[in-house]
Write a protein that holds these residues in place. Structure first.
Motif, PDB file in Angstrom:
ATOM      1  N   PRO A  95       0.794  -1.239   0.000  1.00  0.00           N
ATOM      2  CA  PRO A  95       0.000   0.000   0.000  1.00  0.00           C
ATOM      3  C   PRO A  95       0.823   1.285   0.000  1.00  0.00           C
ATOM      4  O   PRO A  95       0.434   2.259  -0.632  1.00  0.00           O
ATOM      5  CB  PRO A  95      -0.841  -0.110   1.280  1.00  0.00           C
ATOM      6  CG  PRO A  95      -0.411  -1.335   2.003  1.00  0.00           C
ATOM      7  CD  PRO A  95       0.528  -2.110   1.155  1.00  0.00           C
ATOM      8  N   ILE A  96       1.945   1.306   0.710  1.00  0.00           N
ATOM      9  CA  ILE A  96       2.716   2.546   0.827  1.00  0.00           C
ATOM     10  C   ILE A  96       4.109   2.353   0.245  1.00  0.00           C
ATOM     11  O   ILE A  96       4.770   1.345   0.524  1.00  0.00           O
ATOM     12  CB  ILE A  96       2.845   2.980   2.312  1.00  0.00           C
ATOM     13  CG1 ILE A  96       1.480   3.268   2.922  1.00  0.00           C
ATOM     14  CG2 ILE A  96       3.761   4.198   2.449  1.00  0.00           C
ATOM     15  CD1 ILE A  96       1.511   3.536   4.419  1.00  0.00           C
ATOM     16  N   VAL A  97       4.542   3.287  -0.573  1.00  0.00           N
ATOM     17  CA  VAL A  97       5.936   3.329  -1.020  1.00  0.00           C
ATOM     18  C   VAL A  97       6.440   4.723  -0.663  1.00  0.00           C
ATOM     19  O   VAL A  97       6.108   5.711  -1.325  1.00  0.00           O
ATOM     20  CB  VAL A  97       6.070   3.040  -2.526  1.00  0.00           C
ATOM     21  CG1 VAL A  97       7.542   3.045  -2.937  1.00  0.00           C
ATOM     22  CG2 VAL A  97       5.416   1.700  -2.874  1.00  0.00           C
ATOM     23  N   SER A  98       7.241   4.798   0.394  1.00  0.00           N
ATOM     24  CA  SER A  98       7.546   6.084   1.021  1.00  0.00           C
ATOM     25  C   SER A  98       8.980   6.505   0.749  1.00  0.00           C
ATOM     26  O   SER A  98       9.934   5.866   1.169  1.00  0.00           O
ATOM     27  CB  SER A  98       7.305   5.963   2.538  1.00  0.00           C
ATOM     28  OG  SER A  98       7.504   7.197   3.174  1.00  0.00           O
ATOM     29  N   ASN A  99       9.121   7.590   0.040  1.00  0.00           N
ATOM     30  CA  ASN A  99      10.423   8.193  -0.230  1.00  0.00           C
ATOM     31  C   ASN A  99      10.561   9.398   0.712  1.00  0.00           C
ATOM     32  O   ASN A  99       9.565   9.876   1.259  1.00  0.00           O
ATOM     33  CB  ASN A  99      10.470   8.622  -1.699  1.00  0.00           C
ATOM     34  CG  ASN A  99      11.862   9.068  -2.145  1.00  0.00           C
ATOM     35  OD1 ASN A  99      12.868   8.786  -1.482  1.00  0.00           O
ATOM     36  ND2 ASN A  99      11.919   9.772  -3.263  1.00  0.00           N
ATOM     37  N   GLY A 100      11.767   9.897   0.873  1.00  0.00           N
ATOM     38  CA  GLY A 100      11.890  10.976   1.849  1.00  0.00           C
ATOM     39  C   GLY A 100      13.138  11.797   1.715  1.00  0.00           C
ATOM     40  O   GLY A 100      13.963  11.585   0.821  1.00  0.00           O
ATOM     41  N   GLY A 101      13.237  12.743   2.613  1.00  0.00           N
ATOM     42  CA  GLY A 101      14.445  13.536   2.695  1.00  0.00           C
ATOM     43  C   GLY A 101      14.246  14.945   2.183  1.00  0.00           C
ATOM     44  O   GLY A 101      13.625  15.163   1.141  1.00  0.00           O
TER      45      GLY A 101
END
Lengths: 363, 363
Positions: free
Chosen positions: A207-213
């Motif tokens: 359900p979630i594909v979380s990128n960041g920064g």
């Protein structure tokens, strides 16, 4: 003891005693709106990291602007924000140990949207033991896409750990997450898309594909597999964000107000802001912040309560003893962590003082 | 929200959740005794700086061991220690501004032994205006003997400012003070003795001659003109004090307990202690603290809540996920400033938890 000193709404900021961090209300609102608009334009969910401000009222403004959930780094931070009414809370940390698991379970039992990450079987097994009874905990697989901190090291390992979560009692597989190195969008996308294909082939929904920064904030759209992006620093901005090209100095909502307390020589000023106000975070800079009013001045050194300023390159007027100056810190998130309250202002007049509610929470 | 987690007396430290700074009671007592014995042997009064611990109970132990008075850096710190019964309080800071002067005056009116410093006419004039009525304030002249921070630049300027204090309404001249650069005892002595002679020639008594600094701690006796020495770090000690030759690692009372939360590769461990537990103070080191249990490991980088450890030089067993390690910080004073409470232990068992009462006081 007398009450601790605290600014009051309506006071001119130049009347305030220093050192004191100040947040410009209008810049804050504009920062929130600008990044949300970028995420909306690219169809990305945005999950602000609250480590930068640790203040529920700011997180509320972020969510009202369109953010979907928030990112915390500690269990007790998540508790503070759950108390403030937040439900979609992602804690981006491997949580280990009986005491922490008990508190995490109590939190999970009272809110619906708690999520954590794991990058090892040890962490997954611990979480599974802790959550065998009661409401299941959602766990994302943290992926090392090149950042070199936590995370499984390749798509194969990511799939393996996802399968372990799927089959672990008490856990629900929530998706994938990375904290990438800057300018590595192609690498992040390759990791995510390979993992997503392999998960799909095994019939595992992600359900979630979380990128960041923050360093990669405005490149978030170059990772099409991601469903969301996480960032904290943008809300205040700082000298490192200006250097990264994400904003100008006029977009830095946080200024540290400091006073010149000594002018021992023509070329030296001493400020009442040291490492206990600015922190010693250099983030690659050679000096400890930018003095907005004297951009040619250089904060060459910090002791705990003093900042030493080299004025030798200042061509015009030099600051006098008693004069107040505004400093843009190298790194805003660590400054927030030093102060129990934060003073907000608009056009030089104090608007409100907010408690930094999640400051100093041990874990 | 649940109560914030806090260790309890009797708990084994290895059961405690991390990151957590711990103070060894026996090492603490030995550090206090050792430095006091050195000062006593040389007939120097000792004035500990409370910035290192910010805990009244520790300052009490320092005074019981023989310290004469204490050193604070902020007015509100001094208020906390005045509330705890301390009377001989030296604030080593140029205090400027109406709000601060009002609070300083209230403090001076209730305790007898308050002293501050000044290094300019501007500061002296401000103090004099603030203290024209009521109990006079004792002011020392801060001297720059080579440290390059605050201070008048030579004996002539010191005498001139002393005369200004003597003739200023509301002020009493208290003496001289310096925060010297390391290994500069001859320079400090030359500055002090020249100033003392000139003051004597003018009939100005100089009750206190205050030298200071941890780097020059055990050279204090090489400044015979000094009547007292100030130092903070010795009470806990840290990696910088070991490097300076003042103690061994076994004399470091503060350990940061941290947990290995990830082992992404054979040569990398990630700890749950980052810059919000260890601070980014390098103090000339290239890495962020010493892991006592793995001295060949190197803490190469800190993000806010993670420490990245290079294990490539570790020859024996490497730490596992979930394992707890003890870190000696580069700089202990800044660590104290991050935590609301401090946990004490003896032989691995918690003895007490003290509030870091003077932490986070703005000025």
């Amino acid at each position: 003891m007398m009450d601790l000193p605290r600014p009051k709404a309506g006071q001119p900021i130049l009347d305030l005693s220093t050192p004191l961090p100040l947040i410009d209300e209008d810049v804050l609102s504009a920062n929130i709106a600008r990044v949300q608009a970028y995420m909306d334009a690219h169809g990305l969910k945005f999950r602000p990291h609250i480590k930068t401000h640790k203040i529920p009222a700011i997180a509320k403004a972020q969510v009202e602007a369109g953010a979907k959930g928030i990112n915390c780094q500690k269990i007790t931070e998540a508790e503070v924000f759950a108390d403030a009414g937040f439900d979609d809370l992602l804690i981006t940390f491997n949580i280990l140990g009986l005491e922490k698991l008990e508190r995490l379970k109590a939190l999970n039992d009272r809110i619906g949207g708690l999520k954590v990450v794991a990058d090892s079987r040890t962490t997954v097994d611990g979480l599974s033991q802790g959550f065998a009874a009661g409401r299941p905990l959602t766990v994302l697989v943290e992926c090392d896409t090149g950042g070199g901190r936590c995370g499984v090291r390749g798509p194969e390992a990511a799939v393996e750990l996802a399968e372990a979560i799927v089959s672990a009692p008490g856990l629900t597989f929530g998706g994938l997450l990375t904290y990438p190195k800057p300018d590595s969008e192609a690498q992040v996308e390759a990791f995510f898309s390979a993992t997503l294909s392999a998960l799909e082939a095994r019939g595992i929904a992600c359900p979630i594909v979380s990128n960041g920064g923050s360093p990669s904030l405005f490149s978030a759209h170059k990772v099409p597999s991601a469903t969301e992006h996480r960032s904290g620093t943008y809300v205040y901005n700082d000298r490192s964000m200006v250097r990264a090209g994400h904003c100008g100095f006029e977009d830095c909502a946080m200024h540290i107000l400091a006073t010149v307390v000594s002018r021992p020589t023509e070329d030296r000023a001493i400020l009442d802001a040291g490492s206990k106000a600015l922190t010693s975070d250099l983030l690659g800079f050679a000096d400890f912040g930018l003095i907005l009013d004297y951009p040619e001045a250089v904060i060459t050194g910090l002791s705990e309560e003093h900042g030493t300023v080299d004025l030798s390159k200042v061509t015009g007027r030099k600051p006098e003893i008693g004069e107040k100056v505004r400093i843009i810190p190298n790194h805003t998130c660590v400054v927030s962590n030093l102060f129990d309250s934060m003073t907000f202002q608009r056009n030089g007049i104090v608007t409100r003082v907010e408690e930094v509610k999640a400051r100093g929470l041990v874990w």
